[in-house]
Design a protein around this motif. Structure first.
Motif, PDB file in Angstrom:
ATOM      1  N   ALA A 109     -14.877   6.216  -0.303  1.00 57.08           N
ATOM      2  CA  ALA A 109     -13.308   6.979  -1.126  1.00 57.08           C
ATOM      3  C   ALA A 109     -13.502   6.823  -2.687  1.00 57.08           C
ATOM      4  CB  ALA A 109     -12.183   6.369  -0.850  1.00 57.08           C
ATOM      5  N   GLY A 110     -14.968   6.235  -2.763  1.00 61.69           N
ATOM      6  CA  GLY A 110     -15.171   5.269  -4.609  1.00 61.69           C
ATOM      7  C   GLY A 110     -14.396   4.372  -4.865  1.00 61.69           C
ATOM      8  N   LEU A 111     -13.884   3.755  -3.375  1.00 64.67           N
ATOM      9  CA  LEU A 111     -13.270   2.507  -3.679  1.00 64.67           C
ATOM     10  C   LEU A 111     -13.938   0.885  -3.820  1.00 64.67           C
ATOM     11  CD1 LEU A 111     -10.321   3.721  -2.407  1.00 64.67           C
ATOM     12  CD2 LEU A 111     -10.221   3.215  -5.208  1.00 64.67           C
ATOM     13  N   ARG A 112     -13.758  -0.082  -3.888  1.00 63.34           N
ATOM     14  CA  ARG A 112     -13.736  -1.080  -3.789  1.00 63.34           C
ATOM     15  C   ARG A 112     -13.026  -2.263  -3.374  1.00 63.34           C
ATOM     16  NH1 ARG A 112     -14.379  -5.017  -8.770  1.00 63.34           N
ATOM     17  NH2 ARG A 112     -13.856  -3.885 -10.470  1.00 63.34           N
ATOM     18  N   PRO A 113     -12.787  -3.602  -3.010  1.00 64.70           N
ATOM     19  CA  PRO A 113     -12.299  -4.718  -2.879  1.00 64.70           C
ATOM     20  C   PRO A 113     -11.962  -4.690  -4.028  1.00 64.70           C
ATOM     21  CG  PRO A 113     -13.880  -4.994  -0.908  1.00 64.70           C
ATOM     22  CD  PRO A 113     -13.975  -3.981  -1.877  1.00 64.70           C
ATOM     23  N   GLY A 114     -12.191  -5.262  -5.336  1.00 62.28           N
ATOM     24  CA  GLY A 114     -11.756  -6.053  -6.233  1.00 62.28           C
ATOM     25  C   GLY A 114     -11.807  -6.933  -6.095  1.00 62.28           C
ATOM     26  N   GLY A 115     -11.886  -8.103  -5.505  1.00 61.90           N
ATOM     27  CA  GLY A 115     -11.353  -9.369  -5.494  1.00 61.90           C
ATOM     28  C   GLY A 115     -10.428  -9.762  -4.627  1.00 61.90           C
ATOM     29  N   GLN A 116      -9.911  -8.395  -3.462  1.00 65.09           N
ATOM     30  CA  GLN A 116      -8.532  -9.201  -2.469  1.00 65.09           C
ATOM     31  C   GLN A 116      -8.916 -10.015  -1.753  1.00 65.09           C
ATOM     32  OE1 GLN A 116      -6.570  -5.517  -0.873  1.00 65.09           O
ATOM     33  NE2 GLN A 116      -8.203  -4.501  -1.344  1.00 65.09           N
ATOM     34  N   PRO A 117      -8.152 -10.861  -1.170  1.00 66.15           N
ATOM     35  CA  PRO A 117      -8.255 -11.207   0.176  1.00 66.15           C
ATOM     36  C   PRO A 117      -8.251 -10.150   1.491  1.00 66.15           C
ATOM     37  CG  PRO A 117      -6.107 -11.184  -0.245  1.00 66.15           C
ATOM     38  CD  PRO A 117      -7.224 -10.875  -1.300  1.00 66.15           C
ATOM     39  N   ILE A 118      -9.324 -10.652   2.330  1.00 67.35           N
ATOM     40  CA  ILE A 118      -8.865  -9.231   3.543  1.00 67.35           C
ATOM     41  C   ILE A 118      -7.600  -8.966   4.555  1.00 67.35           C
ATOM     42  CG2 ILE A 118      -9.799  -9.589   6.521  1.00 67.35           C
ATOM     43  CD1 ILE A 118     -12.311 -10.831   5.364  1.00 67.35           C
ATOM     44  N   ALA A 119      -7.285  -8.473   4.491  1.00 65.73           N
ATOM     45  CA  ALA A 119      -5.183  -8.249   4.680  1.00 65.73           C
ATOM     46  C   ALA A 119      -4.963  -8.436   6.513  1.00 65.73           C
ATOM     47  CB  ALA A 119      -5.092  -6.676   4.083  1.00 65.73           C
ATOM     48  N   ALA A 120      -6.205  -7.867   7.129  1.00 64.71           N
ATOM     49  CA  ALA A 120      -6.316  -7.373   8.348  1.00 64.71           C
ATOM     50  C   ALA A 120      -7.505  -7.758   8.545  1.00 64.71           C
ATOM     51  CB  ALA A 120      -5.197  -6.569   9.109  1.00 64.71           C
TER      52      ALA A 120
END
Length: 124
Positions: free
Chosen positions: A39-50
């Motif tokens: 989709a042209g995105l990256r996690p961006g440093g967020q933690p694993i959500a699920a």
């Protein structure tokens, strides 16, 4: 709900520590790393959500999910970075012995092109 699906269904994270869903059972708004990349995105440093758990070869397999609303756009390489990559790839194709640019990468095991490494076979 089957026993396998019930074993991997933990939406509040009480059993596994983070929200857990079965294969293809995650709610909208979550995506794997590959889905974000597509989709042209990256996690961006967020933690694993699920996570998604399923039975696979060798036991239980896991895929980690990230929140789509917190994802950031993928970064693109600058022109200087693209030039550096192009130069590095050209260096991998240039033989240090004969200085010719080959149409294949020089094998690291040989350290030179196939013609220089095996001159008798090249002459035949």
């Amino acid at each position: 709900m089957s026993r396998i699906r019930a074993a991997y269904f933990d939406p509040d994270g009480a059993r596994y520590g983070i929200p857990t869903y079965w294969w293809r059972g995650a709610p909208p708004g979550y995506a794997t790393r590959r889905q974000l990349t597509a989709a042209g995105l990256r996690p961006g440093g967020q933690p694993i959500a699920a996570q998604v758990l399923w039975r696979g070869v060798g036991g239980t397999r896991a895929a980690y999910l990230y929140r789509v609303d917190l994802a950031r756009p993928k970064r693109t390489a600058t022109p200087a970075q693209r030039r550096a990559i192009r130069a590095a790839l050209l260096a991998r194709r240039t033989c240090p012995t004969c200085r010719q640019v080959r149409d294949y990468y020089i094998p690291r095991s040989l350290g030179e092109c196939l013609t220089c490494a095996h001159p008798l076979e090249a002459a035949a």
